[in-house]
Structures are given as C-alpha cells and as structure tokens.
Design a protein around this motif. Structure first.
Motif, mmCIF file in Angstrom:
data_model
loop_
_atom_site.group_PDB
_atom_site.id
_atom_site.type_symbol
_atom_site.label_atom_id
_atom_site.label_comp_id
_atom_site.label_asym_id
_atom_site.label_seq_id
_atom_site.Cartn_x
_atom_site.Cartn_y
_atom_site.Cartn_z
ATOM 1 N N UNK A 1 -5.976 2.075 -6.733
ATOM 2 C CA UNK A 1 -4.776 1.969 -5.913
ATOM 3 C C UNK A 1 -4.983 0.883 -4.860
ATOM 4 N N UNK A 2 -3.942 0.120 -4.663
ATOM 5 C CA UNK A 2 -3.951 -0.906 -3.627
ATOM 6 C C UNK A 2 -3.297 -0.343 -2.369
ATOM 7 N N UNK A 3 -3.568 -0.980 -1.245
ATOM 8 C CA UNK A 3 -2.959 -0.585 0.024
ATOM 9 C C UNK A 3 -2.307 -1.791 0.661
ATOM 10 N N UNK A 4 -1.269 -1.522 1.439
ATOM 11 C CA UNK A 4 -0.600 -2.611 2.132
ATOM 12 C C UNK A 4 0.427 -2.085 3.111
ATOM 13 N N UNK A 5 1.239 -3.013 3.615
ATOM 14 C CA UNK A 5 2.310 -2.675 4.553
ATOM 15 C C UNK A 5 3.617 -3.271 4.039
ATOM 16 N N UNK A 6 4.713 -2.594 4.332
ATOM 17 C CA UNK A 6 6.024 -3.108 3.934
ATOM 18 C C UNK A 6 6.293 -4.387 4.721
ATOM 19 N N UNK A 7 6.492 -5.486 4.006
ATOM 20 C CA UNK A 7 6.863 -6.752 4.645
ATOM 21 C C UNK A 7 8.350 -6.709 4.985
ATOM 22 N N UNK A 30 10.251 -2.478 -6.210
ATOM 23 C CA UNK A 30 11.607 -1.987 -6.477
ATOM 24 C C UNK A 30 11.727 -0.558 -5.955
ATOM 25 N N UNK A 31 12.888 -0.232 -5.430
ATOM 26 C CA UNK A 31 13.128 1.092 -4.885
ATOM 27 C C UNK A 31 12.923 2.209 -5.890
ATOM 28 N N UNK A 32 13.178 1.938 -7.158
ATOM 29 C CA UNK A 32 13.044 2.979 -8.181
ATOM 30 C C UNK A 32 11.606 3.441 -8.368
ATOM 31 N N UNK A 33 10.629 2.664 -7.853
ATOM 32 C CA UNK A 33 9.220 3.036 -7.997
ATOM 33 C C UNK A 33 8.641 3.658 -6.735
ATOM 34 N N UNK A 41 13.594 5.898 4.071
ATOM 35 C CA UNK A 41 12.658 6.135 5.166
ATOM 36 C C UNK A 41 11.632 5.005 5.308
ATOM 37 N N UNK A 42 11.614 4.043 4.400
ATOM 38 C CA UNK A 42 10.663 2.935 4.498
ATOM 39 C C UNK A 42 11.158 1.906 5.500
ATOM 40 N N UNK A 43 10.266 1.505 6.393
ATOM 41 C CA UNK A 43 10.583 0.499 7.393
ATOM 42 C C UNK A 43 9.525 -0.591 7.374
ATOM 43 N N UNK A 44 9.871 -1.742 7.894
ATOM 44 C CA UNK A 44 8.926 -2.840 8.023
ATOM 45 C C UNK A 44 7.684 -2.351 8.756
ATOM 46 N N UNK A 45 6.525 -2.664 8.188
ATOM 47 C CA UNK A 45 5.257 -2.283 8.807
ATOM 48 C C UNK A 45 4.690 -0.963 8.337
ATOM 49 N N UNK A 46 5.476 -0.142 7.632
ATOM 50 C CA UNK A 46 4.955 1.131 7.133
ATOM 51 C C UNK A 46 3.811 0.890 6.154
ATOM 52 N N UNK A 47 2.767 1.708 6.259
ATOM 53 C CA UNK A 47 1.635 1.623 5.332
ATOM 54 C C UNK A 47 1.991 2.338 4.033
ATOM 55 N N UNK A 48 1.614 1.732 2.906
ATOM 56 C CA UNK A 48 1.874 2.317 1.597
ATOM 57 C C UNK A 48 0.666 2.121 0.690
ATOM 58 N N UNK A 49 0.562 2.987 -0.310
ATOM 59 C CA UNK A 49 -0.387 2.796 -1.400
ATOM 60 C C UNK A 49 0.438 2.592 -2.659
ATOM 61 N N UNK A 50 -0.127 1.878 -3.640
ATOM 62 C CA UNK A 50 0.629 1.546 -4.836
ATOM 63 C C UNK A 50 -0.296 1.028 -5.931
ATOM 64 N N UNK A 51 0.219 1.026 -7.138
ATOM 65 C CA UNK A 51 -0.467 0.420 -8.270
ATOM 66 C C UNK A 51 0.156 -0.943 -8.512
ATOM 67 N N UNK A 52 -0.647 -1.908 -8.943
ATOM 68 C CA UNK A 52 -0.149 -3.250 -9.214
ATOM 69 C C UNK A 52 -0.072 -3.456 -10.726
ATOM 70 N N UNK A 62 4.047 -0.460 -8.356
ATOM 71 C CA UNK A 62 4.563 0.755 -8.992
ATOM 72 C C UNK A 62 3.956 1.954 -8.280
ATOM 73 N N UNK A 63 4.546 3.102 -8.456
ATOM 74 C CA UNK A 63 4.136 4.350 -7.799
ATOM 75 C C UNK A 63 3.826 4.113 -6.316
ATOM 76 N N UNK A 64 4.789 3.549 -5.616
ATOM 77 C CA UNK A 64 4.647 3.262 -4.193
ATOM 78 C C UNK A 64 4.783 4.573 -3.412
#
Length: 82
Positions: A1-7, A30-33, A41-52, A62-64
C-alpha cells in the motif's frame, strides 16, 4: 500500500490527485475507488492509503482509504491502556 495526501479532489467531477509520499509523484484517483468513507468527506491535505495500478493513461489509485490522523491514533491507544 502506498501513502499520500489529497492534492485536490473535485466532488462535482468525481476525481482528483494524490501527492504520493514516495517517488511515484502525483497519482490520479477516481471517486468510485474511495473505500470505507464518504467521498464528500475528503479534503485537500487529508492523508490516505491506496494501491497503485498501471493503466493506459498512467498510474491510478485504487482502494483509496482515508487514514486516521496520527493524533487520533495516539489518543485511541492511550484510552485503551487506561
């Protein structure tokens, strides 16, 4: 899993970008993932995990999943130990 922030994420368009915390750079999302949370509820700067995933258009998330703030994780552990 990768980590990042909503740009940025557009609720109207249903997509946006994640700033990845490793050399991947920005990753399209994409919002569907978005999993386990309301996309609104997602805002700029929120931390997320996801698959690339590699797509013909480039790298895509995907799977954000919205990550809990580190302060909240610490607080939960303190409550459990008390």
């Amino acid at each position: 899993m990768a980590e990042g922030r909503i740009k940025w994420y557009s609720h109207q368009l249903g997509h946006g970008f994640i700033i990845c915390e490793d050399p991947l750079g920005d990753v399209f999302m994409r919002g569907e993932y978005i999993m386990g949370t309301d996309p609104w509820s997602l805002d700029t700067g929120d931390r997320v995990t996801f698959e690339v995933v590699d797509t013909p258009e480039g790298k895509e998330a995907r799977t954000v999943t919205k990550a809990l703030p580190k302060e909240q994780l610490r607080g939960d552990r303190e409550e459990d130990s008390g």
